[in-house]
Write a protein that holds these residues in place. Structure first.
Motif, short mmCIF file in Angstrom:
data_model
loop_
_atom_site.label_atom_id
_atom_site.label_comp_id
_atom_site.label_asym_id
_atom_site.label_seq_id
_atom_site.Cartn_x
_atom_site.Cartn_y
_atom_site.Cartn_z
N UNK A 143 0.83 -1.21 0.00
CA UNK A 143 0.00 0.00 0.00
C UNK A 143 0.86 1.25 0.00
N UNK A 144 0.19 2.40 -0.19
CA UNK A 144 0.89 3.68 -0.30
C UNK A 144 1.09 4.36 1.04
N UNK A 145 0.79 3.66 2.13
CA UNK A 145 0.96 4.18 3.50
C UNK A 145 0.10 5.42 3.75
N UNK A 146 -1.02 5.52 3.01
CA UNK A 146 -1.94 6.63 3.21
C UNK A 146 -2.66 6.53 4.55
N UNK A 147 -3.30 7.59 4.97
CA UNK A 147 -4.02 7.57 6.25
C UNK A 147 -5.11 6.50 6.26
N UNK A 148 -5.33 5.92 7.41
CA UNK A 148 -6.39 4.91 7.54
C UNK A 148 -7.67 5.58 8.04
N UNK A 149 -7.94 6.73 7.46
CA UNK A 149 -9.17 7.46 7.76
C UNK A 149 -9.99 7.56 6.48
N UNK A 150 -11.27 7.87 6.64
CA UNK A 150 -12.16 7.93 5.49
C UNK A 150 -12.28 9.35 4.96
N UNK A 151 -12.72 9.45 3.72
CA UNK A 151 -12.96 10.74 3.09
C UNK A 151 -14.17 10.63 2.17
N UNK A 152 -14.79 11.75 1.90
CA UNK A 152 -15.91 11.77 0.95
C UNK A 152 -15.43 12.16 -0.45
N UNK A 153 -14.15 12.52 -0.56
CA UNK A 153 -13.61 12.95 -1.85
C UNK A 153 -13.32 11.74 -2.74
N UNK A 154 -13.83 11.79 -3.97
CA UNK A 154 -13.55 10.75 -4.93
C UNK A 154 -14.32 9.46 -4.71
N UNK A 155 -15.40 9.51 -3.94
CA UNK A 155 -16.16 8.29 -3.67
C UNK A 155 -16.88 7.81 -4.92
N UNK A 156 -17.11 6.52 -5.01
CA UNK A 156 -17.85 5.95 -6.12
C UNK A 156 -19.34 6.18 -5.91
N UNK A 157 -20.12 6.15 -6.99
CA UNK A 157 -21.57 6.35 -6.86
C UNK A 157 -22.18 5.37 -5.86
N UNK A 158 -23.07 5.87 -5.05
CA UNK A 158 -23.81 5.11 -4.04
C UNK A 158 -22.97 4.76 -2.81
N UNK A 159 -21.72 5.26 -2.78
CA UNK A 159 -20.89 5.09 -1.58
C UNK A 159 -20.74 6.44 -0.90
N UNK A 160 -20.65 6.41 0.42
CA UNK A 160 -20.55 7.66 1.17
C UNK A 160 -19.09 8.00 1.52
N UNK A 161 -18.27 6.98 1.78
CA UNK A 161 -16.90 7.21 2.20
C UNK A 161 -15.97 6.22 1.51
#
Length: 204
Positions: free
Chosen positions: A158-176
């Motif tokens: 993995x890219x060692x990104x944060x293990x937190x959620x975001x609403x940016x760039x979500x797929x349709x019908x997904x919230x996070x």
């Protein structure tokens, strides 16, 4: 993964940790006292207080080309990320034929929490389920039915990104979505596997 090669002298004498050479005989003396000991110093001092999962001993000097194969076998079996600090081929995972299963340079941005599953008849490796042993690892893959073919592998990091959620760039019908991304490298035809992410619930 700790490795020691004591050869005929010169640059052949090395100590390696997780795929990285940390000592050679230009920086430290190597002395042969005729006795091989694991977990302690000759004379019964400086004993290692811990567990050793596996020890591999050869009766002859292991060639340079075979060292990555041995380290890859152990790393895949025990979920250990090989050190890629030296760049080049450092951190590559190979099968028993020397085929690269995970290219550490090409996947440099994802060389975190690297793990893999697969089958290698020559090394007697049959890893059907795995997860990196790193403390922040999240992904488990499982080939419960087993691998049908020799040298079928799936590797990931993995890219060692944060293990937190975001609403940016979500797929349709997904919230996070998670801000961490994974990359998978497939060798052979391993077929379908189950994937599970262990994610600490933050109330979302």
């Amino acid at each position: 993964i700790a490795g020691l090669r004591y050869g005929v002298g010169g640059p052949d004498n090395v100590v390696r940790v997780d795929g990285a050479e940390v000592i050679d005989n230009t920086s430290a003396g190597f002395t042969d006292i005729g006795t091989t000991q694991i977990g302690g110093r000759w004379g019964g001092t400086n004993l290692f207080n811990g567990q050793i999962a596996e020890a591999i001993i050869y009766t002859s000097e292991v060639p340079d080309a075979d060292i990555p194969k041995i380290e890859s076998y152990l790393a895949i079996k025990y979920g250990i990320t090989l050190d890629n600090t030296a760049s080049g081929t450092a951190g590559d995972y190979q099968d028993s034929d020397g085929m690269v299963l995970w290219d550490a340079s090409a996947n440099n941005a994802y060389h975190n929490d690297v793990a893999g599953i697969g089958k290698d008849f020559q090394s007697l490796l049959n890893q059907q389920k795995s997860m990196s042993t790193n403390s922040d690892a999240m992904m488990i893959m499982n080939k419960a039915a087993g691998f049908s073919n020799d040298q079928d592998f799936i590797m990931w990091g993995n890219d060692d990104g944060p293990v937190t959620t975001t609403t940016s760039g979500v797929y349709p019908k997904y919230f996070y979505i998670l801000q961490r991304n994974w990359k998978v490298a497939v060798s052979g035809s391993p077929g379908a596997v189950s994937v599970r992410l262990i994610y600490s619930n933050d109330g979302i």
